[in-house]
Write an enzyme that holds these catalytic residues in place. Structure first.
Site, PDB file in Angstrom:
ATOM      1  N   VAL A 100     -31.016 -72.738  -7.495  1.00 40.06           N
ATOM      2  CA  VAL A 100     -31.752 -71.542  -8.333  1.00 40.06           C
ATOM      3  C   VAL A 100     -33.067 -71.404  -7.499  1.00 40.06           C
ATOM      4  O   VAL A 100     -33.979 -72.112  -7.329  1.00 40.06           O
ATOM      5  CB  VAL A 100     -31.988 -71.980  -9.731  1.00 40.06           C
ATOM      6  CG1 VAL A 100     -32.509 -70.647 -10.460  1.00 40.06           C
ATOM      7  CG2 VAL A 100     -30.640 -72.264 -10.326  1.00 40.06           C
ATOM      8  N   HIS A 104     -38.785 -74.076  -9.446  1.00 36.92           N
ATOM      9  CA  HIS A 104     -38.722 -75.029 -10.612  1.00 36.92           C
ATOM     10  C   HIS A 104     -39.006 -76.351 -10.041  1.00 36.92           C
ATOM     11  O   HIS A 104     -38.563 -76.872  -9.313  1.00 36.92           O
ATOM     12  CB  HIS A 104     -37.566 -74.721 -11.298  1.00 36.92           C
ATOM     13  CG  HIS A 104     -36.306 -75.063 -10.500  1.00 36.92           C
ATOM     14  ND1 HIS A 104     -35.801 -74.140  -9.727  1.00 36.92           N
ATOM     15  CD2 HIS A 104     -35.507 -75.914 -10.473  1.00 36.92           C
ATOM     16  CE1 HIS A 104     -34.741 -74.574  -8.988  1.00 36.92           C
ATOM     17  NE2 HIS A 104     -34.738 -75.896  -9.387  1.00 36.92           N
TER      18      HIS A 104
HETATM   19  P1  5GP Z   1     -31.799 -76.875  -8.216  1.00 32.38           P
HETATM   20  O1  5GP Z   1     -30.729 -77.430  -7.707  1.00 32.38           O
HETATM   21  O2  5GP Z   1     -32.134 -75.370  -7.790  1.00 32.38           O
HETATM   22  O3  5GP Z   1     -32.807 -77.700  -7.738  1.00 32.38           O
HETATM   23  O4  5GP Z   1     -31.848 -76.865  -9.761  1.00 32.38           O
HETATM   24  C1  5GP Z   1     -31.320 -76.182 -10.647  1.00 32.38           C
HETATM   25  C2  5GP Z   1     -31.101 -76.965 -11.933  1.00 32.38           C
HETATM   26  O5  5GP Z   1     -30.844 -75.817 -12.947  1.00 32.38           O
HETATM   27  C3  5GP Z   1     -29.897 -77.735 -11.930  1.00 32.38           C
HETATM   28  O6  5GP Z   1     -30.374 -79.056 -12.245  1.00 32.38           O
HETATM   29  C4  5GP Z   1     -28.995 -77.239 -13.088  1.00 32.38           C
HETATM   30  O7  5GP Z   1     -28.464 -78.138 -13.862  1.00 32.38           O
HETATM   31  C5  5GP Z   1     -30.018 -76.201 -13.987  1.00 32.38           C
HETATM   32  N1  5GP Z   1     -29.506 -75.349 -14.589  1.00 32.38           N
HETATM   33  C6  5GP Z   1     -28.552 -74.234 -13.774  1.00 32.38           C
HETATM   34  N2  5GP Z   1     -28.220 -73.295 -14.665  1.00 32.38           N
HETATM   35  C7  5GP Z   1     -28.979 -73.753 -15.941  1.00 32.38           C
HETATM   36  C8  5GP Z   1     -28.870 -73.143 -17.206  1.00 32.38           C
HETATM   37  O8  5GP Z   1     -28.249 -71.919 -17.452  1.00 32.38           O
HETATM   38  N3  5GP Z   1     -29.568 -73.535 -18.178  1.00 32.38           N
HETATM   39  C9  5GP Z   1     -30.216 -74.874 -18.240  1.00 32.38           C
HETATM   40  N4  5GP Z   1     -30.724 -75.420 -18.999  1.00 32.38           N
HETATM   41  N5  5GP Z   1     -30.292 -75.286 -16.777  1.00 32.38           N
HETATM   42  C10 5GP Z   1     -29.583 -74.886 -15.609  1.00 32.38           C
END
Ligand code: 5GP
Length: 120
Positions: A100, A104
């Site tokens: 994403v 974050h």
């Molecule tokens: P990244 O992989 O970009 O560091 O982290 C993205 C995080 O967002 C992942 O841990 C994933 O589980 C979480 N995530 C993705 N879509 C959603 C969503 O719709 N709701 C929530 N609460 N978390 C999400």
């Protein structure tokens, strides 16, 4: 799954209450909610409400005070849920696992166990 380039981002849609999430804290500029696929007993995402910054490097360069707010909220959540000790992870780039592209922080705590990062 990559959500690179999505706008509004999935996290902006959570901020707007367009999609549900378990929101646990919110300030004027930052929101925190439970990760939908937790990797630890405590796994909370702390997210600036703006999607202007794709990753922590952009955030640090563009608005260091907002980055400090992310860290402060992460600390508060860890105080409330895990005795104040936690891991703060910013995946930065697809090869590092970022899916994403709206900056974050992952707040991970509780039962993390031992691994090479913790050993250092
Ligand atoms: P990244 O992989 O970009 O560091 O982290 C993205 C995080 O967002 C992942 O841990 C994933 O589980 C979480 N995530 C993705 N879509 C959603 C969503 O719709 N709701 C929530 N609460 N978390 C999400």
């Amino acid at each position: 799954m990559s959500t690179s380039g999505d706008s509004p981002s999935i996290f902006s849609r959570i901020v707007a209450r367009e999609i549900p999430a378990t929101i646990i804290a919110e300030t004027e500029t930052v929101i925190a909610f439970e990760d939908i696929a937790p990797k630890a007993p405590v796994h909370v995402l702390v997210v600036p409400k703006t999607e202007k910054y794709r990753n922590v490097v952009e955030l640090a360069a563009g608005d260091p005070a907002l980055l400090a707010e992310v860290v402060a909220l992460a600390s508060r959540i860890a105080d409330e849920r895990a005795g104040g000790e936690f891991r703060l992870v910013f995946n930065t780039g697809e090869a590092a696992g970022q899916t994403v592209f709206h900056v974050h922080a992952h707040v991970l705590a509780g039962g993390l166990g031992e691994d090479s990062l913790a050993d250092g």
